[in-house]
Scaffold this active site. Structure first.
Site, PDB file in Angstrom:
ATOM      1  CG  ASP A 201      78.629 -50.782   6.812  1.00  0.00           C
ATOM      2  OD1 ASP A 201      77.424 -51.107   6.731  1.00  0.00           O
ATOM      3  OD2 ASP A 201      79.045 -49.907   7.619  1.00  0.00           O
ATOM      4  CB  CYS A 307      64.511 -51.259   9.635  1.00  0.00           C
ATOM      5  SG  CYS A 307      66.025 -50.630  10.321  1.00  0.00           S
TER       6      CYS A 307
HETATM    7  C1  LIG Z   1      70.576 -50.612   8.032  1.00  0.00           C
HETATM    8  S1  LIG Z   1      72.266 -50.868   8.237  1.00  0.00           S
HETATM    9  C2  LIG Z   1      72.623 -52.074   7.020  1.00  0.00           C
HETATM   10  C3  LIG Z   1      72.172 -53.461   7.430  1.00  0.00           C
HETATM   11  C4  LIG Z   1      72.680 -54.533   6.477  1.00  0.00           C
HETATM   12  N1  LIG Z   1      72.285 -54.289   5.127  1.00  0.00           N
HETATM   13  C5  LIG Z   1      72.196 -55.890   6.891  1.00  0.00           C
HETATM   14  O1  LIG Z   1      71.211 -56.401   6.343  1.00  0.00           O
HETATM   15  O2  LIG Z   1      72.812 -56.471   7.794  1.00  0.00           O
HETATM   16  C6  LIG Z   1      72.982 -49.435   7.535  1.00  0.00           C
HETATM   17  C7  LIG Z   1      74.486 -49.489   7.445  1.00  0.00           C
HETATM   18  O3  LIG Z   1      74.915 -48.339   6.721  1.00  0.00           O
HETATM   19  C8  LIG Z   1      76.223 -48.042   7.141  1.00  0.00           C
HETATM   20  N2  LIG Z   1      76.543 -46.683   6.671  1.00  0.00           N
HETATM   21  C9  LIG Z   1      76.272 -45.507   7.255  1.00  0.00           C
HETATM   22  N3  LIG Z   1      76.699 -44.497   6.494  1.00  0.00           N
HETATM   23  C10 LIG Z   1      77.259 -45.050   5.395  1.00  0.00           C
HETATM   24  C11 LIG Z   1      77.891 -44.527   4.227  1.00  0.00           C
HETATM   25  N4  LIG Z   1      78.030 -43.206   4.058  1.00  0.00           N
HETATM   26  N5  LIG Z   1      78.362 -45.385   3.300  1.00  0.00           N
HETATM   27  C12 LIG Z   1      78.212 -46.730   3.482  1.00  0.00           C
HETATM   28  N6  LIG Z   1      77.646 -47.275   4.561  1.00  0.00           N
HETATM   29  C13 LIG Z   1      77.162 -46.449   5.497  1.00  0.00           C
HETATM   30  C14 LIG Z   1      76.161 -48.226   8.640  1.00  0.00           C
HETATM   31  O4  LIG Z   1      77.449 -48.451   9.159  1.00  0.00           O
HETATM   32  C15 LIG Z   1      75.247 -49.437   8.767  1.00  0.00           C
HETATM   33  O5  LIG Z   1      75.986 -50.608   8.920  1.00  0.00           O
END
Ligand SMILES: C[S@@+](CC[C@H](N)C(=O)[O-])C[C@H]1O[C@@H](n2cnc3c(N)ncnc32)[C@H](O)[C@@H]1O
Length: 381
Positions: A201, A307
């Protein structure tokens, strides 16, 4: 002196008065603008959703809207690494059922279509308990077992669906590209068949939460033996990385988190100061999906999920990424049908009628899960 009452003169007078009135009004408004109370981001989100989702969902929108503005329903993901027999019998005594094993024994709410030959795979080790339809009871917080491991994890039960759809098999290597705070990572590990899981992440605080989740739910030995690898990288970098060839890749992208945006001011992407970031989301999502496709082995699967109900963040991102993968990377990608999968779980969730690609769980007062969009892609070359 004669008074000019010609129509031309009267029209001029009226025009002058109207202009003066408009100027005064605007003048006063400008003065107010600096001091007026800011509109809550939750209001801005609702206004935006009313405008876009009423067009997208038509007659379904009023019911989805009520669902999203009401308390959401949780599922309890059982921690197979903890002692859980008491917890499970407790769930049964409250009338809860594991929606995954129930789906395998119940007759589907919708009969499978004869021409649909798509598989309906289910990683059967995952257990997620929910209260019956229409029952809005809440789960208590999880408690540690005698080894200090928490016995279940509370999450939107629909967010287990992308993990189930990924269909992890024994010995698979898995990349969870946007993993924090770790709900789906934990669900992936509950299959107990993953050979290697790379959970990543970008956000430092979210990666800290991911570490904390893993420590609270997994035995120390499992964490020490190197099955799980955690990093805090920009997922888009995977397009230039050599750590590829994964059997399964989960791309659970940052999105407008529709329910959160309607209910919470904190960290709300509809704040005016975050407009640009919000508008750039589909581009970021597409770049992350392309990186996920690059990270998969030929024949491997990529599961894209959000989501949000937004077509721009869901179907449009998938369609764009599929065509760019071919054009820019020379990689052919095929969308996999999830029709049978959806029929299997139609007792528990409300699904949108046939999005262009992928499947969408719609919030509903009787089964207030979602929204969750998912689309399964297979890298063919
Ligand atoms: C919808 S949440 C993920 C939820 C997680 N999969 C769960 O079930 O708990 C999206 C995540 O993407 C991360 N994120 C945002 N930009 C990103 C990037 N460029 N590379 C990797 N992660 C990223 C955010 O920090 C966030 O935690």
């Amino acid at each position: 002196m004669a008074v000019d009452i010609s129509p031309r003169f009267l029209f001029k007078r009226i025009k002058h008065s109207v202009c003066f009135f408009i100027q005064r009004r605007n003048h006063v408004k400008t003065k107010w603008a600096g001091t007026r109370a800011k509109r809550p981001a939750t209001d801005l989100a609702l206004q935006h959703f009313d405008a876009t989702y009423s067009l997208q969902l038509g007659d379904l929108w009023p019911s989805v809207r009520i669902g999203m503005l009401s308390e959401k329903k949780y599922g309890a993901l059982v921690n197979n690494f903890a002692s859980t027999s008491d917890v499970i019998s407790g769930f049964h005594s409250k009338g809860c059922r594991d929606f995954i094993s129930a789906a395998l024994t119940e007759k589907p709410a919708v009969e499978p279509e004869l021409h649909d030959h798509s598989a309906a795979p289910v990683s059967s080790n995952i257990q997620c308990f929910v209260f019956p339809r229409g029952d809005i009871s809440r789960f208590k917080s999880a408690r540690p077992d005698s080894n200090g491991l928490l016995n279940y994890y509370l999450l939107d039960a629909a967010s287990v669906l992308p993990v189930l759809a990924l269909d992890v098999q024994p010995g698979h290597s898995v990349l969870d590209l946007c993993a924090g705070p770790g709900g789906k990572t934990l669900a992936l590990l509950q299959t107990q068949v993953v050979r290697f899981l790379w959970a990543n992440d970008l956000s430092g605080p979210r990666t800290v939460r991911l570490h904390r989740t893993l420590q609270s739910y997994l035995p120390r030995e499992l964490l020490m033996e190197g099955t799980v690898h955690v990093t805090s990288l920009d997922g888009r970098q995977w397009r230039n990385k050599e750590d590829t060839g994964f059997d399964k890749v989960l791309v659970d992208v940052p999105c407008t988190t529709d329910r959160h945006s309607l209910m919470e001011e904190e960290n709300n992407i509809f704040k005016r100061s975050r407009t640009k970031e919000r508008q750039m989301l589909p581009l970021l999502q597409m770049e992350l999906l392309l990186a996920g496709i690059h990270a998969a082995r030929p024949g491997g699967d990529v599961l894209y999920s959000t989501c949000s109900l937004s077509q721009l963040q869901n179907e449009c991102v998938v369609q764009q990424a599929v065509s760019l993968a071919q054009q820019e990377m020379g990689v052919r990608v095929e969308v996999q049908s999830l029709c049978s999968f959806v029929q299997l779980f139609s007792h528990t969730f409300h699904f949108a009628p046939q999005p262009a690609v992928g499947e969408l769980v719609l919030p509903h007062l009787c089964a207030n899960f979602g929204p969750i969009y998912m689309c399964k892609l297979r890298r063919m070359s």
